[in-house]
Design a protein around this motif. Structure first.
Motif, mmCIF file in Angstrom:
data_model
loop_
_atom_site.group_PDB
_atom_site.id
_atom_site.type_symbol
_atom_site.label_atom_id
_atom_site.label_comp_id
_atom_site.label_asym_id
_atom_site.label_seq_id
_atom_site.Cartn_x
_atom_site.Cartn_y
_atom_site.Cartn_z
ATOM 1 N N SER A 243 0.824 -1.215 0.000
ATOM 2 C CA SER A 243 0.000 0.000 0.000
ATOM 3 C C SER A 243 0.858 1.265 0.000
ATOM 4 C CB SER A 243 -0.951 0.005 1.202
ATOM 5 O OG SER A 243 -0.245 0.205 2.407
ATOM 6 N N ILE A 244 2.137 1.123 0.291
ATOM 7 C CA ILE A 244 3.041 2.270 0.326
ATOM 8 C C ILE A 244 3.759 2.468 -1.002
ATOM 9 C CG2 ILE A 244 5.161 3.182 1.392
ATOM 10 C CD1 ILE A 244 4.257 1.962 4.011
ATOM 11 N N SER A 245 4.104 1.351 -1.647
ATOM 12 C CA SER A 245 4.886 1.441 -2.879
ATOM 13 C C SER A 245 4.588 0.240 -3.778
ATOM 14 C CB SER A 245 6.381 1.468 -2.546
ATOM 15 O OG SER A 245 7.160 1.427 -3.716
ATOM 16 N N ASP A 246 4.545 0.496 -5.078
ATOM 17 C CA ASP A 246 4.323 -0.600 -6.020
ATOM 18 C C ASP A 246 5.593 -1.416 -6.253
ATOM 19 O OD1 ASP A 246 5.626 1.421 -7.441
ATOM 20 O OD2 ASP A 246 4.590 0.958 -9.317
ATOM 21 N N VAL A 247 6.719 -0.962 -5.745
ATOM 22 C CA VAL A 247 7.973 -1.702 -5.867
ATOM 23 C C VAL A 247 8.455 -2.168 -4.491
ATOM 24 C CG1 VAL A 247 8.682 -0.725 -8.095
ATOM 25 C CG2 VAL A 247 9.303 0.449 -5.975
ATOM 26 N N TRP A 248 7.523 -2.527 -3.630
ATOM 27 C CA TRP A 248 7.839 -2.975 -2.274
ATOM 28 C C TRP A 248 8.695 -4.227 -2.274
ATOM 29 C CZ3 TRP A 248 5.988 -7.719 -0.565
ATOM 30 C CH2 TRP A 248 4.987 -8.315 -1.349
ATOM 31 N N ILE A 249 8.512 -5.101 -3.258
ATOM 32 C CA ILE A 249 9.311 -6.327 -3.335
ATOM 33 C C ILE A 249 10.771 -5.978 -3.593
ATOM 34 C CG2 ILE A 249 9.692 -8.490 -4.583
ATOM 35 C CD1 ILE A 249 6.632 -8.387 -5.249
ATOM 36 N N GLU A 250 10.998 -5.078 -4.535
ATOM 37 C CA GLU A 250 12.356 -4.669 -4.856
ATOM 38 C C GLU A 250 13.000 -3.958 -3.667
ATOM 39 O OE1 GLU A 250 9.657 -4.286 -6.730
ATOM 40 O OE2 GLU A 250 10.106 -4.945 -8.772
ATOM 41 N N ASP A 251 12.259 -3.060 -3.038
ATOM 42 C CA ASP A 251 12.800 -2.339 -1.888
ATOM 43 C C ASP A 251 13.175 -3.293 -0.755
ATOM 44 O OD1 ASP A 251 12.479 0.048 -3.222
ATOM 45 O OD2 ASP A 251 10.769 0.734 -2.036
ATOM 46 N N ALA A 252 12.297 -4.246 -0.465
ATOM 47 C CA ALA A 252 12.582 -5.227 0.594
ATOM 48 C C ALA A 252 13.771 -6.099 0.212
ATOM 49 C CB ALA A 252 11.345 -6.081 0.867
ATOM 50 N N SER A 253 13.880 -6.446 -1.061
ATOM 51 C CA SER A 253 14.990 -7.281 -1.521
ATOM 52 C C SER A 253 16.324 -6.557 -1.395
ATOM 53 C CB SER A 253 14.772 -7.705 -2.979
ATOM 54 O OG SER A 253 13.592 -8.484 -3.091
ATOM 55 N N ILE A 254 16.336 -5.267 -1.718
ATOM 56 C CA ILE A 254 17.560 -4.480 -1.557
ATOM 57 C C ILE A 254 17.957 -4.439 -0.085
ATOM 58 C CG2 ILE A 254 18.553 -2.161 -1.725
ATOM 59 C CD1 ILE A 254 16.753 -1.799 -4.268
ATOM 60 N N ALA A 255 16.994 -4.214 0.794
ATOM 61 C CA ALA A 255 17.284 -4.186 2.232
ATOM 62 C C ALA A 255 17.836 -5.525 2.697
ATOM 63 C CB ALA A 255 16.021 -3.817 3.022
ATOM 64 N N ALA A 256 17.292 -6.617 2.173
ATOM 65 C CA ALA A 256 17.750 -7.950 2.563
ATOM 66 C C ALA A 256 19.215 -8.166 2.195
ATOM 67 C CB ALA A 256 16.865 -9.022 1.923
ATOM 68 N N ILE A 257 19.608 -7.769 0.995
ATOM 69 C CA ILE A 257 21.000 -7.977 0.608
ATOM 70 C C ILE A 257 21.924 -7.034 1.377
ATOM 71 C CG2 ILE A 257 21.040 -6.459 -1.420
ATOM 72 C CD1 ILE A 257 22.838 -9.856 -0.990
ATOM 73 N N MET A 258 21.426 -5.866 1.755
ATOM 74 C CA MET A 258 22.232 -4.968 2.594
ATOM 75 C C MET A 258 22.520 -5.637 3.940
ATOM 76 S SD MET A 258 22.862 -2.187 0.840
ATOM 77 C CE MET A 258 22.899 -0.629 1.701
#
Length: 178
Positions: free
Chosen positions: A84-99
């Motif tokens: 509901s916050i972003s249509d690219v939430w999967i990508e954002d979460a994935s970037i955080a995971a690799i960080m």
């Protein structure tokens, strides 16, 4: 450690020692997550840090294959996203995971990505639903993955740059192999 060596050295570690992770290291791991970039700065990710062995054991059974290693981790981080916050939430979460994973490696810790999104238990129950139940996650948040973290229980050699799949790289435009 410089970035080039960090990315060569980071490997998926599925076996951990019993040694706990210091609270200072946990803070550094979470700083890396919270500093990760997100689309338009919306930060559509959230994180649940898990150290309780009983909870890790429950999460280790969230899907049919590949989650068992969570029971041996000293720490796990459930990486969540809010569509509901972003249509690219999967990508954002994935970037955080690799960080988180890169920070773990820099601290001398091992880590492994446990895929949750689009995975199932008994081929019918979404792993996300099990994770939501175990961790009391609200329905509007979806778990992309859980990062298992601990002191390395085995040594894995760094990736060999001589075996890089250069055929996967295309310059200027895609060129199919002939």
């Amino acid at each position: 450690m410089d970035f080039r060596n960090l990315i060569r050295k980071r490997r998926s570690i599925r076996k951990f020692t019993d040694k706990q992770i210091s609270q200072d290291d946990v803070v550094e791991l979470m700083k890396a997550a919270l500093l990760s970039p997100s689309s338009m700065g919306k930060q559509a990710w959230e994180f649940v840090v898990i150290e309780d062995k009983e909870t890790l054991g429950k999460l280790a059974k969230c899907k049919d294959h590949g989650s068992e290693l969570l029971s041996g981790a000293a720490l796990a981080v459930a990486v969540l996203g809010d569509s509901s916050i972003s249509d690219v939430w999967i990508e954002d979460a994935s970037i955080a995971a690799i960080m988180i994973q890169l920070q773990a490696e820099e601290l001398g810790l091992g880590s492994c990505w446990v895929q949750v999104r689009n995975r199932y238990k008994d081929n019918e129950i979404p792993a996300n639903n099990i994770v939501q139940d175990v961790l009391n996650i609200p329905e509007h948040l979806q778990c992309v993955c859980i990062i298992a973290i601990g002191h390395k229980g085995l040594n894995v050699n760094p990736k060999d740059e001589n075996s890089l799949p250069w055929e996967k790289l295309h310059i200027g435009s895609y060129k199919a192999e002939e």
